[in-house]
Design a protein around this motif. Sequence first.
Motif, mmCIF file in Angstrom:
data_model
loop_
_atom_site.group_PDB
_atom_site.id
_atom_site.type_symbol
_atom_site.label_atom_id
_atom_site.label_comp_id
_atom_site.label_asym_id
_atom_site.label_seq_id
_atom_site.Cartn_x
_atom_site.Cartn_y
_atom_site.Cartn_z
ATOM 1 N N ALA A 140 -27.828 -4.434 -3.022
ATOM 2 C CA ALA A 140 -26.783 -3.448 -3.319
ATOM 3 C C ALA A 140 -27.350 -2.100 -3.759
ATOM 4 N N ASP A 141 -28.321 -2.086 -4.660
ATOM 5 C CA ASP A 141 -28.888 -0.816 -5.122
ATOM 6 C C ASP A 141 -29.597 -0.081 -3.992
ATOM 7 N N PHE A 142 -30.333 -0.821 -3.173
ATOM 8 C CA PHE A 142 -31.018 -0.200 -2.027
ATOM 9 C C PHE A 142 -29.996 0.426 -1.085
ATOM 10 N N LEU A 143 -28.969 -0.324 -0.732
ATOM 11 C CA LEU A 143 -27.943 0.167 0.195
ATOM 12 C C LEU A 143 -27.197 1.369 -0.377
ATOM 13 N N ALA A 144 -26.962 1.374 -1.672
ATOM 14 C CA ALA A 144 -26.236 2.476 -2.308
ATOM 15 C C ALA A 144 -26.991 3.797 -2.202
ATOM 16 N N LYS A 145 -28.293 3.738 -2.045
ATOM 17 C CA LYS A 145 -29.116 4.949 -1.966
ATOM 18 C C LYS A 145 -29.189 5.535 -0.553
ATOM 19 N N ILE A 146 -28.633 4.857 0.432
ATOM 20 C CA ILE A 146 -28.638 5.372 1.804
ATOM 21 C C ILE A 146 -27.466 6.336 1.941
ATOM 22 N N ASP A 147 -27.772 7.610 2.131
ATOM 23 C CA ASP A 147 -26.748 8.657 2.150
ATOM 24 C C ASP A 147 -25.866 8.634 3.388
ATOM 25 N N HIS A 148 -26.457 8.409 4.534
ATOM 26 C CA HIS A 148 -25.709 8.484 5.796
ATOM 27 C C HIS A 148 -24.894 7.195 5.981
ATOM 28 N N PRO A 149 -23.565 7.295 6.064
ATOM 29 C CA PRO A 149 -22.724 6.086 6.152
ATOM 30 C C PRO A 149 -23.040 5.191 7.351
ATOM 31 N N ASP A 150 -23.324 5.776 8.514
ATOM 32 C CA ASP A 150 -23.649 4.967 9.692
ATOM 33 C C ASP A 150 -24.973 4.227 9.512
ATOM 34 N N HIS A 151 -25.936 4.877 8.879
ATOM 35 C CA HIS A 151 -27.235 4.245 8.649
ATOM 36 C C HIS A 151 -27.081 3.094 7.653
ATOM 37 N N LYS A 152 -26.305 3.345 6.627
ATOM 38 C CA LYS A 152 -26.048 2.304 5.630
ATOM 39 C C LYS A 152 -25.377 1.102 6.286
ATOM 40 N N GLU A 153 -24.385 1.366 7.129
ATOM 41 C CA GLU A 153 -23.675 0.289 7.817
ATOM 42 C C GLU A 153 -24.615 -0.511 8.716
ATOM 43 N N ARG A 154 -25.507 0.186 9.427
ATOM 44 C CA ARG A 154 -26.460 -0.482 10.324
ATOM 45 C C ARG A 154 -27.405 -1.380 9.544
ATOM 46 N N VAL A 155 -27.964 -0.864 8.453
ATOM 47 C CA VAL A 155 -28.888 -1.664 7.641
ATOM 48 C C VAL A 155 -28.161 -2.875 7.058
ATOM 49 N N GLU A 156 -26.966 -2.652 6.555
ATOM 50 C CA GLU A 156 -26.179 -3.746 5.989
ATOM 51 C C GLU A 156 -25.887 -4.810 7.051
ATOM 52 N N GLU A 157 -25.599 -4.367 8.258
ATOM 53 C CA GLU A 157 -25.327 -5.289 9.373
ATOM 54 C C GLU A 157 -26.556 -6.141 9.681
ATOM 55 N N VAL B 260 -35.111 -10.394 -1.469
ATOM 56 C CA VAL B 260 -35.781 -9.718 -2.586
ATOM 57 C C VAL B 260 -35.920 -8.236 -2.257
ATOM 58 N N VAL B 261 -36.117 -7.446 -3.297
ATOM 59 C CA VAL B 261 -36.458 -6.035 -3.119
ATOM 60 C C VAL B 261 -37.790 -5.824 -3.819
ATOM 61 N N LYS B 262 -38.776 -5.380 -3.056
ATOM 62 C CA LYS B 262 -40.105 -5.074 -3.590
ATOM 63 C C LYS B 262 -40.541 -3.750 -2.982
ATOM 64 N N TRP B 263 -41.192 -2.928 -3.795
ATOM 65 C CA TRP B 263 -41.636 -1.610 -3.338
ATOM 66 C C TRP B 263 -40.462 -0.810 -2.761
ATOM 67 N N ASN B 264 -39.300 -0.971 -3.374
ATOM 68 C CA ASN B 264 -38.060 -0.302 -2.967
ATOM 69 C C ASN B 264 -37.673 -0.611 -1.520
ATOM 70 N N GLN B 265 -37.989 -1.800 -1.049
ATOM 71 C CA GLN B 265 -37.643 -2.213 0.307
ATOM 72 C C GLN B 265 -36.983 -3.594 0.281
ATOM 73 N N PRO B 266 -35.886 -3.752 1.006
ATOM 74 C CA PRO B 266 -35.303 -5.084 1.120
ATOM 75 C C PRO B 266 -36.202 -5.964 1.979
ATOM 76 N N MET B 267 -36.414 -7.173 1.510
ATOM 77 C CA MET B 267 -37.295 -8.116 2.212
ATOM 78 C C MET B 267 -36.685 -9.497 2.189
ATOM 79 N N PHE B 268 -37.179 -10.314 3.090
ATOM 80 C CA PHE B 268 -36.840 -11.733 3.102
ATOM 81 C C PHE B 268 -38.148 -12.491 2.963
ATOM 82 N N THR B 269 -38.134 -13.513 2.108
ATOM 83 C CA THR B 269 -39.325 -14.324 1.891
ATOM 84 C C THR B 269 -38.979 -15.797 2.087
#
Length: 123
Positions: free
Chosen positions: A5-22, A37-46
């Motif tokens: 949520a915090d990472f996504l909230a920082k994406i300014d462009h609505p279309d870009h945010k929607e794409r990443v969320e998708e 997880v979020v590490k180094w300010n990047q969403p990751m899957f482990t």
Amino acid sequence: MEVFADFLAKIDHPDHKERVEEVLGWIKKQFPSLEQVVKWNQPMFTDHGTFIIGFSVAKHHMSVAPERVVIERFSDDIEQAGYDHTKELIRIKWSGPVDYSLLEKMIAFNIEDKADCSTFWRK
């Protein structure tokens, strides 16, 4: 998706945010056993504490980082999908489609290949 949520909230462009969320939502649905997880300010899957795939955003693209081994293995597929890549990341332009079958292959490969990995990154 609360983890992101915090990472996504920082994406300014609505279309870009929607794409990443998708994309993140698709991975969560396709691979429910992966930890978000979020590490180094990047969403990751482990998986069992080892890195599987990570993402970041830039002005013109979303970056996908599955580790160098995966990019080398799937370089032809990455290029066929129309993506630019370096040794460490793949660039998916905001204006282009997401090749989910390629993402699925790369993630599945990493899960299988790193099944016995006890470190975050490959050695």
